[in-house]
Enzyme design. Structure first.
Site, short mmCIF file in Angstrom:
data_model
loop_
_atom_site.label_atom_id
_atom_site.label_comp_id
_atom_site.label_asym_id
_atom_site.label_seq_id
_atom_site.Cartn_x
_atom_site.Cartn_y
_atom_site.Cartn_z
N LYS A 1 -19.64 68.95 24.37
CA LYS A 1 -19.32 69.96 23.35
C LYS A 1 -19.00 69.30 22.01
O LYS A 1 -19.51 69.70 20.97
CB LYS A 1 -18.10 70.77 23.83
CG LYS A 1 -17.90 72.10 23.14
CD LYS A 1 -16.60 72.77 23.57
CE LYS A 1 -16.60 73.20 25.02
NZ LYS A 1 -15.39 73.98 25.38
N LYS B 1 -9.89 66.66 29.51
CA LYS B 1 -9.33 67.95 29.93
C LYS B 1 -8.11 67.68 30.79
O LYS B 1 -8.04 66.65 31.47
CB LYS B 1 -10.36 68.73 30.75
CG LYS B 1 -10.04 70.19 30.94
CD LYS B 1 -10.15 70.94 29.65
CE LYS B 1 -10.93 72.18 29.72
NZ LYS B 1 -11.42 72.65 28.45
N1 GLU Z 1 -9.76 74.35 25.30
C1 GLU Z 1 -10.75 74.50 24.31
C2 GLU Z 1 -12.13 74.17 24.87
O1 GLU Z 1 -12.35 74.18 26.06
C3 GLU Z 1 -10.42 73.75 23.03
C4 GLU Z 1 -10.27 72.26 23.18
C5 GLU Z 1 -9.72 71.57 21.95
O2 GLU Z 1 -9.53 72.21 20.95
O3 GLU Z 1 -9.47 70.39 22.07
O4 GLU Z 1 -13.06 73.96 24.13
#
Ligand code: GLU
Length: 421
Positions: free
Chosen positions: A93, A105
């Site tokens: 991502k 994560k």
């Molecule tokens: N939890 C969000 C995601 O899965 C945001 C992660 C972030 O901002 O670091 O993209």
């Protein structure tokens, strides 16, 4: 599908992409597993005076492009496999969005709704103590995810700053605005989804007033998607939360549904349109029924693996915007593509959140607070660019959007690794 298989599925998806890109075996080996998985047990003093023990994780998949980045979820269904899988998706991502971040994560196995505010605070601070060595402004920057929010980030950044002996606003994103949070961060993921919807509108000449949308999940992501789409004139005909949802043929007003839920505790019965909520006007729907509705756009914005090989053949939407993380299994994806349903993958559709997190991290570095207008403008620019790149590659290579997005994301990380060898 079983939760235990999610990492293997995401890993398999990566290997297929790596094969298409003819990546070197050593690069595949580096990327097929996280760099590090921290697993810990932690004990928290509960309000009744007893001690309870919880299990938590932080998976750091890769940092070739920059510090590890990704949310922390508090959820009963958290598992090591899930956290590892989602950390790999974060690497893709961030890469796809062109951010200087890697992927991570975290999570704790807990139903946060069973905790008092004090218990939740102690647990959140404990997460920081247990991961202290591995997180930080230039190491790994956590953020909110499922069931975590700015308040939890405030406790965490406070704990981190105290333990380090210096105020460290860049170590967490998704913080409250008073604590160097970003104006617009909370709405960013849902807003980003609507930027993607508007891109689809342009390409396929949709008329918002005639475009019907069903949204599964009415948490931060689903509700903000609904609000921004409604503002742009789209017709939100169905909304749901974990315990079920509502359908109204004429279209729902999401803000009113939110208000109605505040009052009644759930959205069942909230058939809100204009300024009124008519409790008899619509129909109650289950989460499963919502996915299979006759709508133009389906937005899974809740949890993983809700579209599977069982229900994929019954999906009637023409477009799916994957706002949850990994809501569609690999087998389901193939079925949807063979049925010519356009699926915007999660690593593109829900990247608005982490893109805004990047702006929040920049704010901390720059020592200047960004204006809301600038946040939304930059967010739209970044997302539109990502979407166009993915769309163009999918046309050029004659592959689905998911494959195109992963090809772009993985190749950028692989190039970065190669350039360091
Ligand atoms: N939890 C969000 C995601 O899965 C945001 C992660 C972030 O901002 O670091 O993209």
């Amino acid at each position: 599908m079983e939760k235990g298989n999610i990492f293997l599925e995401i890993q398999k998806q990566f290997i297929e992409i790596a094969d298409t890109l003819s990546l070197e075996p050593e690069i595949i080996r580096e990327l097929e597993e996280p760099h590090r998985v921290v697993k810990f047990q932690t004990s928290v003093l509960m309000d009744k005076g007893n001690i309870e023990t919880f299990t938590g994780f932080r998976s750091q998949h890769n940092n070739a492009l920059g510090p590890y980045k990704g949310g922390i979820r508090f959820y009963q269904g958290v598992s090591e496999d899930e956290i590892k899988a989602l950390s790999m998706l974060m690497t893709w991502k961030c890469s796809l969005a062109g951010l200087p971040f890697g992927g991570a994560k975290g999570g704790i196995i807990i139903d946060p709704y069973n905790l008092s505010k004090g218990e939740l605070e102690r647990l959140s601070r404990e997460y920081v103590r247990r991961t202290l060595h591995w997180i930080g402004v230039k190491k790994d920057i956590p953020a909110p995810d499922m069931n975590t929010n700015p308040q939890i980030m405030a406790w965490m950044v406070d704990e981190f700053s105290k333990l380090k002996g210096e105020f460290s606003p860049g170590a967490f994103t998704g913080k409250p605005e008073q604590l160097w949070g970003l104006d617009g961060r909370a709405e960013a993921t849902g807003y980003g989804g609507v930027v993607i919807l508007e891109r689809l509108k342009k390409i396929s000449k949709m008329n918002p007033k005639k475009t019907t949308i069903a949204i599964q999940g009415f948490g931060n992501v689903g509700s903000n998607f609904a609000r921004f789409a409604f503002e742009k004139g789209y017709k939100i005909v169905a909304l749901s939360e974990a315990v079920g949802g509502v359908y109204l043929k004429e279209g729902l007003d999401p803000d009113k549904v939110l208000e109605c839920r505040e009052e009644h505790g759930k959205i069942a019965g909230c058939y809100c349109r204009g300024s009124v909520c008519d409790f008899g006007g619509g129909k109650e729907v289950s989460n499963e029924e919502l996915l299979e509705m006759e709508v133009d756009v389906l937005v899974p914005a809740a949890i993983e693996n809700v579209i599977t090989k069982e229900n994929a053949k019954r999906i009637k939407a023409k477009y799916i915007i994957a706002m949850a993380n990994n809501p569609i299994t690999e087998e389901a994806q193939e079925i949807l593509e063979s049925r010519k349903i356009v699926v915007v993958p999660d690593i593109l559709a829900n990247s608005g959140g982490v893109i805004a997190s990047y702006f929040e991290w920049l704010q901390a570095h720059q020592g200047v607070l960004w204006k809301r207008e600038k946040v939304f403008k930059e967010l739209s620019n970044t997302l539109e660019k990502s979407f166009d790149k993915v769309w163009d590659l999918s046309k050029k290579k004659k592959v689905g959007l998911r494959k195109a997005a992963h090809l772009l994301a993985v190749s950028r990380v692989a190039e970065a690794i190669k350039s360091k060898k």
